[in-house]
Each structure stands twice: as C-alpha cells, then as structure tokens.
Design a protein around this motif. Structure first.
Motif, short mmCIF file in Angstrom:
data_model
loop_
_atom_site.label_atom_id
_atom_site.label_comp_id
_atom_site.label_asym_id
_atom_site.label_seq_id
_atom_site.Cartn_x
_atom_site.Cartn_y
_atom_site.Cartn_z
N ALA A 284 0.82 -1.21 0.00
CA ALA A 284 0.00 0.00 0.00
C ALA A 284 0.85 1.26 0.00
N SER A 285 2.00 1.22 0.68
CA SER A 285 2.90 2.37 0.68
C SER A 285 3.86 2.34 -0.50
N GLU A 286 4.41 1.16 -0.77
CA GLU A 286 5.45 1.07 -1.81
C GLU A 286 4.91 1.30 -3.21
N ASP A 287 3.74 0.77 -3.51
CA ASP A 287 3.25 0.77 -4.89
C ASP A 287 2.05 1.69 -5.15
N ASN A 332 4.99 4.86 -6.99
CA ASN A 332 6.07 4.45 -6.11
C ASN A 332 6.97 5.63 -5.74
N ALA A 333 6.42 6.84 -5.85
CA ALA A 333 7.20 8.06 -5.59
C ALA A 333 7.73 8.11 -4.16
N ALA A 334 6.90 7.74 -3.18
CA ALA A 334 7.35 7.77 -1.78
C ALA A 334 8.46 6.76 -1.55
N TYR A 335 8.35 5.58 -2.19
CA TYR A 335 9.37 4.54 -2.08
C TYR A 335 10.70 5.02 -2.67
N ILE A 338 12.49 7.85 -0.35
CA ILE A 338 13.28 7.39 0.80
C ILE A 338 14.53 6.64 0.34
N LYS A 339 14.41 5.92 -0.77
CA LYS A 339 15.54 5.17 -1.30
C LYS A 339 16.68 6.12 -1.70
N GLU A 340 16.31 7.21 -2.41
CA GLU A 340 17.33 8.17 -2.85
C GLU A 340 17.87 8.98 -1.68
N ALA A 341 17.02 9.29 -0.71
CA ALA A 341 17.47 10.03 0.47
C ALA A 341 18.48 9.21 1.26
N VAL A 342 18.23 7.93 1.40
CA VAL A 342 19.15 7.04 2.11
C VAL A 342 20.51 7.00 1.40
N SER A 403 3.65 11.61 -8.75
CA SER A 403 3.18 11.18 -10.08
C SER A 403 1.94 11.97 -10.48
N GLU A 404 1.39 11.62 -11.63
CA GLU A 404 0.15 12.25 -12.12
C GLU A 404 -1.07 11.40 -11.76
N GLU A 405 -0.86 10.41 -10.89
CA GLU A 405 -1.92 9.45 -10.60
C GLU A 405 -2.71 9.84 -9.35
#
Length: 426
Positions: A284-287, A332-335, A338-342, A403-405
């Motif tokens: 639910a968070s990742e996708d 998957n913008a939130a995912y 955090i990945k890029e911030a890490v 995203s635009e979604e």
C-alpha cells in the motif's frame, strides 16, 4: 499379493527410457542423458517439487552406469554415516567401481554435515546426487553448491500423467488384472497437482475403495479419495516465494483477477493469512502511496482484522483489500524518495543541519545562532514561506517526485506552485 509395495514403488521404471517427464534432462540432447551415454557422471543437485522423479532419476543413473548406489535420508543421517560411506567409496575405487551417494532432502543437512561431503566430492571419491524441494541457493552451503551441477525438475504435465495412468493399468502386476471400465482422467490429473506419487496412490486407493467386477473411477470417487485438491505448497519452500511474488506483482499491475487467484492458491495451500496481510500493508505504501493514501489505512485495518478474525473468514477480508488495492491508482514516488534520500545520507555522512533549523534550547545555542532567521510557516499566507530546509550541499535536491496518478496529482501541483523557481517537480 497383500504384502506388495505401493503402486508408485511397483511402477518405478527400470531404465531411463521408461521414465515419464523431465525430457529437458533425459530426452535427446538432455544433459543427464548425455552423461549416462558417456558414463561421465558428475555430482549434481536435483531440485524440484515432490513426485517429479528425483529419487527415480538418481537410481536410474546408477543402473545405467553400473554404479553402486547408496541412499541416505538427511533427516535420519549424521556425519558418522557420511564418513562411513566415504570410506566404502574409497574401497570401491580400488576395484574401479563408481560410487553414487544419493541424499534425499539434502537441504535438511546442517553446515557440518554438508562440509563433511566437501573433500570427497572435490576429489571425486564419491558422485554425490542430492535431492531437494528448496532453492539450492538458499539451502545448500556455497562451497558444496559450487562443486555440483544443479538440474531443475518440473511438475509433470497432463500428458505425462496420462502416460502414467496407461502404464499403471496395463503394466502393474495388480491393476492390469482389474476390470477398470472407466477413469475420469481429467479430474484425477487435475487433483494430483503434477505429482506422480499422488496420482498413483490415488488411483490405487480408488481401485481398492469399491472393489467390484467392473471398476468405474468417476469424479465422485476421485473426490472421495482426495477430499480436496492436492496442492503443491511449502510455506518455507520456493513456491512460497513464487506465489507471494506473483500476488504482489498482480496487484502492482492492477489485475485484481490474478491477485485473487494467487491469494486463493496461497490460502488453500495453508499459507499464514497474517503474512499475506503484512505484505499488503507494505504494498500500500510502496506501490500506491499518495496516489491513494487511504490504501494504507485500509491495508492496516486488514492486518488488524485478519489477526483478530482468523480463517476461514479472513480470506474474505484479504480478498476485499487485495482487489481494492489492485484497482487503485499506482505510484512508487514515496518509495523512491526514501531510497534516494538514504543513498545521500550514506554518501554524505553527517552534513550539518542549517543553523536556522536548529533548536535554540540553551543560551549557548542562541549565542551560536541556533534558530536565527527561521520563518514560522503559519505566520505567512497559505501557511507557507520559501526557505532552505536541506543542508547546503543538498539544498535544492528533490527526492519526492509526485506522479500524475490519483490524489498525488494535486500534491504535485501544489508543490510546484509553492516551490516555483527553487525546486523542479517533474
């Protein structure tokens, strides 16, 4: 004939050409057939689900190459038995005799037991054939795995199982003398799940349940034998990971029908419904993320409900949530954020926090300029004012790219307007 072994044992092939299935290994051009023809046998792992012929294939390799065949079961054998057999193998080499050691369920061997095999396999003192239902990459020690070839066996096809039925009723010492008038082959094959042993045991049971002059093995009798469809599933095995992967990818791909199908397979196979619910929370968070923020609320409620309700009703809750999540807009913008911030945190360790964001909790902190120049957002129109929040080295970095979604489109427009000229929201 009362003391005869079960039908699967009676019907074991006596030569490689009689074996049903696994043509990619034992058919023309297959690697194992090539080994047998040349007599040049290597240590190998036979990896596949139950009832696909791993033990049979190991035996036939020994028969076809005139090798001595010794079998150990990983559950009941230890290092002492391994060392004793390696000693026997050394004696065989004196007589120029091949020695095949077959270990069933080799994934159950611990590290010490597997290590006890290393030297003998390395020197060619034994030809080790291991059988496993689990992915060797996870269950076999790398040093031993590197010394063996891995061959994957697949569930038998409908055509393969149909051939087995023919062999059973025409060649078996018991069944060929029975007056079998009809077999609902389609149902028998479907319920067997690609497992030859299950199919043959069910066929023998069906014949014995209602002994009569004319035997009719119809759908009703087969359902009586099975009680329920035989499902190949191991909550710790490879299929466990394959099915949950297919389930998650189906929801990510917005296919609720595929999602509910894989959900049903897992639940019918005995998977823990709480495990599935936890994966839905992550998804639910990742996708989906901020394209539909309610997805996380629903998935979290699903986890709580499944923990409190349990099976069988939990399957209804899981179906509702899985189909809803599959139908949601995806992001998957939130995912990614955090990945890029890490990545930056690991790359640029301990970047100083801007002074105006620091907490002026002491007189010294105030004297050092902590908190000076900070603009309180609620004091400005629309509760926003442009100022720097990231450390200087990363001051204009954009991690979260909406995203635009779904609802995320509105978030994107708002951030673009707020940070116009400062940050680029593509």
């Amino acid at each position: 004939m009362e003391n005869l072994p079960p039908l699967p044992e009676r019907l074991r092939p006596e030569k490689l050409s009689q074996m049903v299935g696994q043509s990619h290994l034992i058919g023309e051009g297959g690697p194992i057939k090539g080994m047998v023809q040349t007599g040049n046998i290597f240590s190998m792992l036979l990896w596949g689900p139950p009832g696909t012929g791993k033990t049979t294939l190991a035996r036939l390799i020994a028969v076809e190459t005139d090798a001595d065949f010794y079998r150990l079961n990983a559950i009941s054998s230890g290092v002492k038995e391994i060392r004793d057999l390696i000693k026997t193998a050394g004696e065989n080499r004196f007589f120029n005799k091949k020695f095949i050691l077959f270990i069933d369920e080799i994934h159950r061997f611990n590290k010490a037991q597997q290590d006890a095999l290393l030297e003998a396999v390395e020197k060619g003192e034994i030809i080790l054939i291991g059988a496993t239902t689990e992915n060797p990459s996870f269950s076999i020690n790398p040093p031993l795995l590197s010394r063996m070839r891995v061959y994957q066996l697949y569930p038998l096809s409908e055509n393969d199982l149909d051939k087995l039925i023919d062999r059973a009723i025409t060649e078996d010492v018991v069944l060929k003398n029975k007056n079998i008038k009809y077999i609902d082959r389609k149902t028998l094959i479907r319920f067997s799940g690609g497992d030859a042993r299950v199919l043959l045991n069910a066929l023998e049971s069906a014949v014995n349940i209602k002994p009569s002059k004319e035997i009719v093995i119809d759908k009703s009798l087969i359902e009586t034998v099975f009680q329920k469809t035989h499902l190949i599933y191991d909550r710790r095995g490879d299929l466990h990971y394959d099915l949950i992967s297919a389930f998650i990818k189906s929801i990510r791909g917005s296919d609720p029908d595929a999602a509910v199908y894989y959900l049903a397979r897992m639940l019918e196979g005995g998977e823990d419904p709480v495990f599935i619910a936890r994966r839905l929370v992550i998804l639910a968070s990742e996708d989906i993320g901020n394209a539909e923020p309610y997805a996380l609320t629903l998935a979290t409620s699903c986890l709580t409900a499944v923990q409190n309700i349990g099976m069988p009703e939990a399957k209804i809750i899981l179906s509702q949530v899985a189909t809803y999540l599959a139908g949601c807009p995806k992001s998957n913008a939130a995912y990614i954020a955090i990945k890029e911030a890490v990545q930056d945190v690991r790359k640029y360790a301990d970047l100083p926090v801007p002074l105006h964001l620091r907490n002026p909790s002491t007189k010294l902190a105030v004297d050092l300029g902590y908190g000076q120049g900070y603009k309180y957002s609620h004091d400005y129109p629309d509760h926003f004012v442009q100022q720097q929040y990231l450390p200087d080295k990363l001051k204009n970095r954009v991690y979260y790219k909406p995203s635009e979604e779904g609802r995320e489109k509105k978030i994107k427009e708002r951030l673009k307007n707020l940070w116009k000229g400062i940050k680029k929201y593509i």
